[in-house]
Design an enzyme around this catalytic site. Sequence first.
Site, PDB file in Angstrom:
ATOM      1  N   ASP A  85      -1.517   2.619   9.832  1.00 26.05           N
ATOM      2  CA  ASP A  85      -0.934   3.849   9.351  1.00 26.05           C
ATOM      3  C   ASP A  85      -0.036   4.108  10.446  1.00 26.05           C
ATOM      4  O   ASP A  85      -0.076   4.294  11.765  1.00 26.05           O
ATOM      5  CB  ASP A  85      -2.116   5.022   9.713  1.00 26.05           C
ATOM      6  CG  ASP A  85      -1.681   6.381   9.032  1.00 26.05           C
ATOM      7  OD1 ASP A  85      -0.459   6.534   9.092  1.00 26.05           O
ATOM      8  OD2 ASP A  85      -2.456   6.964   8.432  1.00 26.05           O
ATOM      9  N   PHE A  98       0.441  -3.799  -1.137  1.00 23.46           N
ATOM     10  CA  PHE A  98       1.144  -2.940  -0.187  1.00 23.46           C
ATOM     11  C   PHE A  98       2.373  -3.692   0.559  1.00 23.46           C
ATOM     12  O   PHE A  98       3.364  -2.916   0.631  1.00 23.46           O
ATOM     13  CB  PHE A  98       0.228  -2.615   1.006  1.00 23.46           C
ATOM     14  CG  PHE A  98       0.579  -1.560   1.995  1.00 23.46           C
ATOM     15  CD1 PHE A  98       0.451  -0.211   1.866  1.00 23.46           C
ATOM     16  CD2 PHE A  98       1.313  -2.094   3.059  1.00 23.46           C
ATOM     17  CE1 PHE A  98       0.987   0.678   2.843  1.00 23.46           C
ATOM     18  CE2 PHE A  98       1.824  -1.129   3.879  1.00 23.46           C
ATOM     19  CZ  PHE A  98       1.709   0.073   3.864  1.00 23.46           C
TER      20      PHE A  98
END
Length: 275
Positions: free
Chosen positions: A157, A256
């Site tokens: 993140d 991703f």
Amino acid sequence: MTEKNTVPTSGSTHPHPMHKVLSFVRRSGRLDARLQRAWSNYAGEYLLDINAGEGSLDVREGFAFDAEYVRGTWGNGNPLIVEIGTGQGENIVAAAEAHPETNFLALEVYDPGVAHTLLLAGKRGLGNLRVAQVNAPELFKVMASGVVAEVWTFFPDPWPKKKHHKRRIVQPALAAEVRRALVGGGAWRIATDIEDYALHVHEVMDGLAGWRNAGDITVSLPTGHVGKGNADLAADMPHADFVESSRFDGRVLTNFEKKGLAAGRVIHDFTYRKI
């Protein structure tokens, strides 16, 4: 292995002491029927029961992650690779399937990610993979020295707002615990598609004693940080050359990463070795 096959619900809460700086925000949505079945079918085989209690992401008091625990859990003394932040499990499942001679541990905090990793592992019948739903820094604190061969942290993140940079998982405190847990010459492999996070990794890791940046390519990065909403300012900032690694062959091209490439982002790979 102790069974842990309770299916989580969207109403569960996961309190944490206020003094902890977490690298994630718990967003445990309701599992669909397929993932609920995966949890029920495979958690007893793959999900480690090391948490402090139902719904907790802390490690239970007195637990020790040492060579004896590894041998008892995986049934052998093969090298162990730990991935921090497994996501949907695509990468670590592919690695475990390709390398049956290596043990793998997937660390993930989000219920859907855990369930999807369980599903993939169960469908492939992998015997060398285990999953832990735990806060990674807490687990590394109780790891014995030299118990891990490699640690992977791929696309963590980014916490793009400048005020949140302290929440980024790559921090000196975790680096110290990772280094202690690694075997001599062991590697912490990191990848990000966020330029500012790449600068953050260099600032944290390049100057730390006991680590060697094993990169083989030179990249240019801005020397100042940007936050969410003003990343375009980076192009006009002073730049400097930094050493990074070529793309790690052991990382599969996940959905991703494909999205990041499609958006025009550059992938930054890092290999830091314990010395």
